[in-house]
Design a protein around this motif. Structure first.
Motif, PDB file in Angstrom:
ATOM      1  N   ASN A  36      42.435  49.872  49.558  1.00 18.16           N
ATOM      2  CA  ASN A  36      42.303  48.425  49.527  1.00 18.16           C
ATOM      3  C   ASN A  36      41.748  47.918  50.855  1.00 18.16           C
ATOM      4  O   ASN A  36      42.306  48.201  51.906  1.00 18.16           O
ATOM      5  N   PRO A  37      40.654  47.156  50.834  1.00 21.63           N
ATOM      6  CA  PRO A  37      40.072  46.688  52.093  1.00 21.63           C
ATOM      7  C   PRO A  37      40.934  45.649  52.804  1.00 21.63           C
ATOM      8  O   PRO A  37      40.762  45.415  53.984  1.00 21.63           O
ATOM      9  N   GLU A  38      41.887  45.031  52.107  1.00 19.42           N
ATOM     10  CA  GLU A  38      42.744  44.044  52.749  1.00 19.42           C
ATOM     11  C   GLU A  38      43.973  44.659  53.407  1.00 19.42           C
ATOM     12  O   GLU A  38      44.681  43.975  54.134  1.00 19.42           O
ATOM     13  N   GLU A  55      31.244  43.757  50.058  1.00 20.39           N
ATOM     14  CA  GLU A  55      30.786  44.954  49.347  1.00 20.39           C
ATOM     15  C   GLU A  55      31.925  45.957  49.179  1.00 20.39           C
ATOM     16  O   GLU A  55      32.093  46.550  48.107  1.00 20.39           O
ATOM     17  N   GLU A  56      32.719  46.147  50.211  1.00 21.83           N
ATOM     18  CA  GLU A  56      33.850  47.065  50.119  1.00 21.83           C
ATOM     19  C   GLU A  56      34.885  46.551  49.112  1.00 21.83           C
ATOM     20  O   GLU A  56      35.447  47.318  48.343  1.00 21.83           O
ATOM     21  N   ALA A  61      37.427  46.803  43.630  1.00 24.50           N
ATOM     22  CA  ALA A  61      37.786  46.137  42.381  1.00 24.50           C
ATOM     23  C   ALA A  61      37.099  46.770  41.178  1.00 24.50           C
ATOM     24  O   ALA A  61      37.677  46.839  40.089  1.00 24.50           O
ATOM     25  N   GLU A  62      35.881  47.232  41.323  1.00 25.14           N
ATOM     26  CA  GLU A  62      35.138  47.822  40.216  1.00 25.14           C
ATOM     27  C   GLU A  62      35.310  49.339  40.222  1.00 25.14           C
ATOM     28  O   GLU A  62      34.373  50.089  40.420  1.00 25.14           O
ATOM     29  N   VAL A  69      35.700  51.172  30.687  1.00 24.67           N
ATOM     30  CA  VAL A  69      36.101  50.332  29.557  1.00 24.67           C
ATOM     31  C   VAL A  69      35.320  49.026  29.470  1.00 24.67           C
ATOM     32  O   VAL A  69      35.574  48.221  28.575  1.00 24.67           O
ATOM     33  N   ARG A  70      34.367  48.821  30.339  1.00 23.24           N
ATOM     34  CA  ARG A  70      33.630  47.551  30.358  1.00 23.24           C
ATOM     35  C   ARG A  70      32.923  47.266  29.033  1.00 23.24           C
ATOM     36  O   ARG A  70      32.955  46.165  28.521  1.00 23.24           O
ATOM     37  N   ASP A  71      32.278  48.246  28.426  1.00 19.71           N
ATOM     38  CA  ASP A  71      31.511  48.032  27.204  1.00 19.71           C
ATOM     39  C   ASP A  71      32.270  48.408  25.938  1.00 19.71           C
ATOM     40  O   ASP A  71      31.701  48.394  24.851  1.00 19.71           O
TER      41      ASP A  71
END
Length: 89
Positions: A36-38, A55-56, A61-62, A69-71
């Protein structure tokens, strides 16, 4: 002898479900700490303050499961859903 009195065969599925739940929580905790970047664990990272690293954050997140499962249609049993929703001939 004592374990057979306290651990009955009926609770094995409960142990399995709790083990899976603890495993998922542990995986998510590890994923957040390492990716996690945070989240910044070391002192140098915490001293950097708020970073503009969009970008990070997008890469975090993606992740692979979301891309997979996106499509896909959000159905658990597509064949049964089609059987009951399509009109009969």
């Amino acid at each position: 002898m004592a374990s057979s009195r306290w651990v009955r065969p009926e609770v094995y599925p409960l142990f399995a479900a709790m083990g899976v739940a603890v495993g998922i929580c542990g995986f998510q905790l590890f994923r957040n700490i390492t990716g996690n970047p945070e989240v910044r664990v070391n002192k140098v990272g915490r001293a950097a303050g708020v970073l503009e690293n969009h970008e990070e954050g997008r890469r975090y997140a993606e992740h692979g499961l979301r891309n997979y499962v996106r499509d896909k249609t959000p159905e658990i049993m597509p064949a049964i859903n089609k059987f009951f929703t399509e009109p009969t001939k």
